[in-house]
Design a protein around this motif. Structure first.
Motif, PDB file in Angstrom:
ATOM      1  N   LEU A   1       0.857  -1.186   0.000  1.00  0.00           N
ATOM      2  CA  LEU A   1       0.000   0.000   0.000  1.00  0.00           C
ATOM      3  C   LEU A   1       0.889   1.231   0.000  1.00  0.00           C
ATOM      4  CD1 LEU A   1      -2.193  -2.072   0.708  1.00  0.00           C
ATOM      5  CD2 LEU A   1      -3.148  -0.388   2.298  1.00  0.00           C
ATOM      6  N   ARG A   2       0.664   2.100  -0.983  1.00  0.00           N
ATOM      7  CA  ARG A   2       1.473   3.311  -1.118  1.00  0.00           C
ATOM      8  C   ARG A   2       0.568   4.529  -1.036  1.00  0.00           C
ATOM      9  NH1 ARG A   2       4.361   3.807  -6.777  1.00  0.00           N
ATOM     10  NH2 ARG A   2       2.202   4.252  -7.398  1.00  0.00           N
ATOM     11  N   LEU A   3       0.975   5.480  -0.209  1.00  0.00           N
ATOM     12  CA  LEU A   3       0.251   6.748  -0.061  1.00  0.00           C
ATOM     13  C   LEU A   3       1.151   7.896  -0.477  1.00  0.00           C
ATOM     14  CD1 LEU A   3      -1.519   6.726   3.447  1.00  0.00           C
ATOM     15  CD2 LEU A   3      -2.645   6.984   1.248  1.00  0.00           C
ATOM     16  N   ASN A   4       0.586   8.885  -1.150  1.00  0.00           N
ATOM     17  CA  ASN A   4       1.364  10.095  -1.397  1.00  0.00           C
ATOM     18  C   ASN A   4       1.445  10.930  -0.119  1.00  0.00           C
ATOM     19  OD1 ASN A   4      -1.358  10.870  -1.437  1.00  0.00           O
ATOM     20  ND2 ASN A   4      -0.988  12.553  -2.856  1.00  0.00           N
ATOM     21  N   ARG A   5       2.287  11.955  -0.131  1.00  0.00           N
ATOM     22  CA  ARG A   5       2.538  12.740   1.085  1.00  0.00           C
ATOM     23  C   ARG A   5       1.255  13.353   1.639  1.00  0.00           C
ATOM     24  NH1 ARG A   5       7.232  15.283   3.956  1.00  0.00           N
ATOM     25  NH2 ARG A   5       6.171  16.353   5.638  1.00  0.00           N
ATOM     26  N   LEU A   6       0.378  13.855   0.782  1.00  0.00           N
ATOM     27  CA  LEU A   6      -0.861  14.489   1.251  1.00  0.00           C
ATOM     28  C   LEU A   6      -1.953  13.481   1.568  1.00  0.00           C
ATOM     29  CD1 LEU A   6      -1.098  17.689  -0.991  1.00  0.00           C
ATOM     30  CD2 LEU A   6      -0.201  17.452   1.330  1.00  0.00           C
TER      31      LEU A   6
ATOM     32  N   ARG B   1       0.161  20.395   4.358  1.00  0.00           N
ATOM     33  CA  ARG B   1       1.383  20.889   5.008  1.00  0.00           C
ATOM     34  C   ARG B   1       1.212  22.367   5.385  1.00  0.00           C
ATOM     35  NH1 ARG B   1       5.906  20.201   0.756  1.00  0.00           N
ATOM     36  NH2 ARG B   1       4.315  21.367  -0.364  1.00  0.00           N
ATOM     37  N   PRO B   2       1.962  22.860   6.365  1.00  0.00           N
ATOM     38  CA  PRO B   2       1.883  24.290   6.684  1.00  0.00           C
ATOM     39  C   PRO B   2       2.209  25.163   5.477  1.00  0.00           C
ATOM     40  CG  PRO B   2       3.107  23.126   8.382  1.00  0.00           C
ATOM     41  CD  PRO B   2       2.880  22.141   7.275  1.00  0.00           C
ATOM     42  N   GLN B   3       3.091  24.674   4.607  1.00  0.00           N
ATOM     43  CA  GLN B   3       3.429  25.429   3.401  1.00  0.00           C
ATOM     44  C   GLN B   3       2.224  25.572   2.468  1.00  0.00           C
ATOM     45  OE1 GLN B   3       4.964  22.778   4.813  1.00  0.00           O
ATOM     46  NE2 GLN B   3       6.989  22.433   3.891  1.00  0.00           N
ATOM     47  N   ASP B   4       1.312  24.585   2.504  1.00  0.00           N
ATOM     48  CA  ASP B   4       0.151  24.584   1.623  1.00  0.00           C
ATOM     49  C   ASP B   4      -1.042  25.328   2.229  1.00  0.00           C
ATOM     50  OD1 ASP B   4       1.600  22.711   0.009  1.00  0.00           O
ATOM     51  OD2 ASP B   4       0.949  21.118   1.366  1.00  0.00           O
ATOM     52  N   ASN B   5      -1.119  25.356   3.562  1.00  0.00           N
ATOM     53  CA  ASN B   5      -2.327  25.823   4.243  1.00  0.00           C
ATOM     54  C   ASN B   5      -1.979  26.612   5.502  1.00  0.00           C
ATOM     55  OD1 ASN B   5      -5.036  26.042   5.108  1.00  0.00           O
ATOM     56  ND2 ASN B   5      -5.002  24.025   6.079  1.00  0.00           N
ATOM     57  N   PRO B   6      -1.188  27.686   5.391  1.00  0.00           N
ATOM     58  CA  PRO B   6      -0.764  28.418   6.597  1.00  0.00           C
ATOM     59  C   PRO B   6      -1.924  29.015   7.382  1.00  0.00           C
ATOM     60  CG  PRO B   6      -0.226  29.654   4.596  1.00  0.00           C
ATOM     61  CD  PRO B   6      -0.636  28.287   4.159  1.00  0.00           C
ATOM     62  N   THR B   7      -2.940  29.492   6.683  1.00  0.00           N
ATOM     63  CA  THR B   7      -4.098  30.090   7.368  1.00  0.00           C
ATOM     64  C   THR B   7      -4.829  29.057   8.202  1.00  0.00           C
ATOM     65  OG1 THR B   7      -4.358  31.696   5.600  1.00  0.00           O
ATOM     66  CG2 THR B   7      -6.243  31.361   7.049  1.00  0.00           C
ATOM     67  N   GLY B   8      -5.023  27.852   7.639  1.00  0.00           N
ATOM     68  CA  GLY B   8      -5.696  26.791   8.373  1.00  0.00           C
ATOM     69  C   GLY B   8      -4.961  26.413   9.646  1.00  0.00           C
ATOM     70  N   TYR B   9      -3.628  26.429   9.593  1.00  0.00           N
ATOM     71  CA  TYR B   9      -2.839  26.086  10.770  1.00  0.00           C
ATOM     72  C   TYR B   9      -2.986  27.126  11.879  1.00  0.00           C
ATOM     73  CZ  TYR B   9      -0.308  21.993   9.044  1.00  0.00           C
ATOM     74  OH  TYR B   9       0.025  20.727   8.624  1.00  0.00           O
ATOM     75  N   ASP B  10      -3.040  28.376  11.498  1.00  0.00           N
ATOM     76  CA  ASP B  10      -3.012  29.440  12.500  1.00  0.00           C
ATOM     77  C   ASP B  10      -4.389  29.855  13.007  1.00  0.00           C
ATOM     78  OD1 ASP B  10      -0.299  29.400  12.069  1.00  0.00           O
ATOM     79  OD2 ASP B  10      -0.298  31.156  10.756  1.00  0.00           O
ATOM     80  N   ALA B  11      -5.413  29.705  12.149  1.00  0.00           N
ATOM     81  CA  ALA B  11      -6.727  30.272  12.476  1.00  0.00           C
ATOM     82  C   ALA B  11      -7.337  29.676  13.734  1.00  0.00           C
ATOM     83  CB  ALA B  11      -7.676  30.086  11.287  1.00  0.00           C
ATOM     84  N   PHE B  12      -7.094  28.384  13.988  1.00  0.00           N
ATOM     85  CA  PHE B  12      -7.740  27.749  15.139  1.00  0.00           C
ATOM     86  C   PHE B  12      -6.744  27.016  16.032  1.00  0.00           C
ATOM     87  CE2 PHE B  12     -11.001  28.439  11.984  1.00  0.00           C
ATOM     88  CZ  PHE B  12     -11.989  29.054  12.744  1.00  0.00           C
ATOM     89  N   SER B  13      -5.579  27.602  16.185  1.00  0.00           N
ATOM     90  CA  SER B  13      -4.609  27.112  17.163  1.00  0.00           C
ATOM     91  C   SER B  13      -4.743  27.953  18.429  1.00  0.00           C
ATOM     92  CB  SER B  13      -3.184  27.217  16.620  1.00  0.00           C
ATOM     93  OG  SER B  13      -2.954  26.229  15.640  1.00  0.00           O
TER      94      SER B  13
END
Length: 732
Positions: free
Chosen positions: A297-302, A645-657
């Motif tokens: 079983l192989r998964l990509n990074r995302l 990843r944080p590089q892909d979704n910086p707003t999502g990481y910060d908005a509800f931390s």
């Protein structure tokens, strides 16, 4: 009318007796929960179905000894003791008590696990002994060194295991050891065992598998040289010690993974082709029913694309047999809901591709597909696939998301039948020939009940019903636990439960403590017997509180859309739902809406912090135990699955931390963490404290030196729950 003085006296004395009995009921205390174990239940452990489907074995133990007992299903009786610590001590008087066992192919030898030592959540090492049941001889494996995951070959002639990041195989004839790998090195190369993040997030500790013909061993090789180290200080010495281990945080480098196959006949190792992309995951390997063929079983990074590769282990060449993609993430079954049928007849697996998790039958090459189960409910576990009778046994939520019930269905998708009889939670261990199964059942009011059944569902015997537990419970004051549901302002229906005081009075106003976990795919609201933590809820209830719990959006077993709505926005919808739940509870006539608190552990600690900060007009207090406070601090596999990843979704990481909402704190806040938490690092607490101090917010905090994510050991649990109890009573 003539007055019957004798009858009156009997009634009066009976009333006094009943009143005295009622008064004799004891209060639940922390000591009764966590020290005396007054609310624990018995079970049937270490069940091993034997080659002859008429028998199974089970592990029994007392204070000093362990036993493997053989049971006859037809006679409904124990007929033999196969392994007995007392007998083994006649061979080696220092033989320790064993905690686990497994048989070889012909059940003439047993591998016994002794001196067990846990490493992380699922990883461990131990000293293994080989016991020859027929000859009554005992030998220690690997010269008594601690090894991990010792596993018999299918033909019972060899044992494979890992030690010091290398993989070994031993011949049972003479116990001669062969090193399959020699390049293993701490914090660099791991062979045959999982790295930290695979273990935690893919539920994988052992990373090797014997081929069915015993000729090959497939294993994973992790190169974690490029993964950054996390450093924990271990306290207790004059100078604290540094403990450094590889931990890939969100967006950082992962281990480089390879799949290799060792041939026991010639000592050669083949590398399997898993593609040119190196930033991938291999969460599972399986041997198919085709000789020499490995499934990868192989998964990509995302984690939004999953491929099943079929590989020729002689050449290493692979082909893609099946691919599944998703707009969010592909939800894999880490409880191994994937079966390769015999004689190359295809693959049975589960997928939520139609919106709910169901069973699918694919051809061996993955090209043809038949959906076997359908409906607005979920299959939670594949119990067994009987190719001979063409029947599949599975656990599902068809009756209700709160239940787990056993069903059988034809491989053609017809003839579905419910086998379990009672509403509640069922867990099943089925025999190899699918003729019998052992069922572990519980409900809100029924402790663990273990029964033996034919595959038709017919009950043959009761193995454990925990009458003693029920009798003990009768001696304590315990209020009701009831399910409820409500609809939020966004028209979302949510399930919950409430724990009431034993002397609940609907005309009074009660403060409420909400309990939350709320993480993706989780579930707290279900029809199963209360745990020790639930008994703490009963204790708080009897002190004048109502304890409530609600499963928010993002939790599991209500379909893909309900669970995946939180994608790229962890915390947003979950906290909205918990705040809505608090408002709903506050609207009830017997709830004091000015005294509502919330608490949680791990993801629940993240939620309780966020809810108090963003719902400061609703919650008066919160407790956060071992919380994530910023998703940038957590591991790559889990976090990126739901957030990219944080590089892909910086707003999502910060908005509800929580660290970005610390300035909103108004109520009472208690923050607890273990300094030795290898999972949710103490760093999370440190950074939140920094923000609270920076914004001049007063709060309480406590740290437990060297304790891991579970915060236990010695008197730790008692200390922790006494502190939590005092905080609730003083602040709520």
């Amino acid at each position: 009318m003539k007055h019957n003085l004798k009858a009156t006296l009997i009634v009066f004395l009976s009333f006094l007796t009943l009143s005295a009995f009622a008064q004799e009921k004891k209060d639940i205390t922390l000591e009764s929960i966590f020290k005396q174990g007054a609310f624990g239940s018995r079970s049937v452990y270490g069940v091993n179905w034997m080659n002859d489907g008429r028998y199974y074995s089970s592990l029994k133990s007392d204070r000093n000894s362990s036993f493997v007992v053989k049971f006859d299903i037809v006679k409904n009786a124990a007929i033999d003791t196969l392994v007995d610590t007392r007998q083994l001590r006649t061979i080696d008087n220092e033989f320790p008590r064993f905690s686990g066992y497994s048989f070889n192919a012909d059940e003439t030898q047993a591998l016994l696990t002794t001196s067990f030592e846990r490493i992380y959540r699922r990883s461990s090492k131990a000293v293994y002994y080989l016991y020859n049941i027929e000859r009554n001889t005992l030998r220690v494996l690997a010269d008594g060194k601690k090894v991990s995951y010792a596993t018999f070959s299918p033909d019972g002639k060899k044992v494979a295991y890992t030690r010091d990041n290398n993989l070994y195989v031993a011949n049972l004839a003479n116990l001669n050891e062969t090193a399959i790998t020699t390049d293993g090195e701490w914090n660099k190369i791991i062979n045959g065992s999982a790295d930290w993040v695979y273990e935690e997030e893919f539920s994988m500790a052992k990373a090797f598998k014997w081929s069915p013909d015993s000729k090959r061993i497939a294993f994973l090789r992790f190169d974690e040289s490029g993964v950054k180290e996390y450093n924990m200080q271990i306290w207790g010495n004059l100078y604290p010690k540094d403990y450094k281990f590889k931990y890939p945080k969100a967006g950082e480098d992962n281990s480089l993974i390879e799949v290799k196959v060792y041939d026991t006949s010639n000592g050669q190792t083949v590398s399997m082709d898993i593609g040119q992309e190196t930033d991938i995951y291999v969460p599972r390997i399986y041997w198919t029913s085709k000789a020499g063929q490995l499934s990868i079983l192989r998964l990509n990074r995302l984690q939004n694309r999953m491929d099943i590769l079929h590989g020729n282990t002689a050449s290493g060449a692979t082909v893609t047999a099946l691919t599944e993609t998703a707009k969010t993430y592909v939800d894999l079954d880490y409880n191994d809901n994937l079966t390769y049928l015999k004689n190359d007849k295809g693959i049975i697996r589960t997928s939520e591709q139609d919106g709910y998790k169901h069973i699918y039958w694919h051809s061996a090459d993955g090209q043809q597909t038949r959906q076997i189960t359908k409906g607005d409910w979920e299959v939670t576990e594949l119990v067994g696939v009987n190719q001979k009778s063409k029947k599949i046994y599975f656990i599902s939520t068809e009756t209700s998301p709160l239940q787990r019930e056993l069903y059988v269905i034809g491989m053609n998708g017809r003839g579905k039948k419910k086998l379990s009889k009672l509403e509640g939670t069922n867990r099943v261990n089925m025999s190899k020939d699918h003729a019998y199964y052992i069922n572990y059942y519980s409900s809100l009011t029924t402790p663990n009940t273990v029964t033996l059944h034919r595959s038709s569902g017919k009950q043959l015997s009761v193995l454990e019903e925990n009458k003693a537990t029920l009798e003990r419970l009768e001696g304590y004051k315990i209020g009701e636990k009831k399910f409820f549901d409500f609809t939020t302002e966004e028209n979302i229906s949510l399930n919950g439960y409430m724990v009431y005081p034993a002397d609940f009075d609907k005309n009074k106003k009660y403060p409420v403590l909400m309990y939350v976990y709320g993480g993706p795919g989780s579930q707290n609201v279900k029809n199963s017997f209360p745990s020790s933590r639930d008994r703490w809820f009963n204790m708080l209830a009897n002190k004048g509180y109502i304890v409530a719990c609600v499963d928010n959006r993002g939790t599991g077993f209500r379909g893909r859309d309900f669970k995946h709505v939180t994608y790229k926005n962890l915390g947003k919808y979950e906290s909205q739902d918990q705040i809505s739940a608090a408002k709903y509870l506050g609207s009830l006539p017997y709830v004091d809406k000015g005294r509502i608190g919330i608490w949680g552990w791990s993801y629940g600690g993240y939620m309780s912090s966020l809810c108090l900060f963003t719902g400061n007009d609703v919650f008066k207090a919160a407790i956060a135990v071992a919380p994530v406070t910023n998703w940038r601090f957590y591991d790559s596999i889990y976090t990126e699955r739901y957030m990219q990843r944080p590089q892909d979704n910086p707003t999502g990481y910060d908005a509800f931390s929580p660290v970005f909402h610390a300035s909103k704190l108004k109520g009472n806040f208690l923050l607890v963490h273990g300094t030795g938490d290898d999972n949710v690092h103490f760093q999370n607490a440190v950074e939140l404290v920094n923000e609270l101090v920076k914004t001049d917010k007063q709060f309480e905090s406590f740290y437990y030196p060297n304790r891991n994510h579970g915060i236990y050991g010695g008197n730790t649990t008692m200390h922790l729950y006494r502190m939590l109890t005092n905080f609730v009573m003083n602040k709520l």
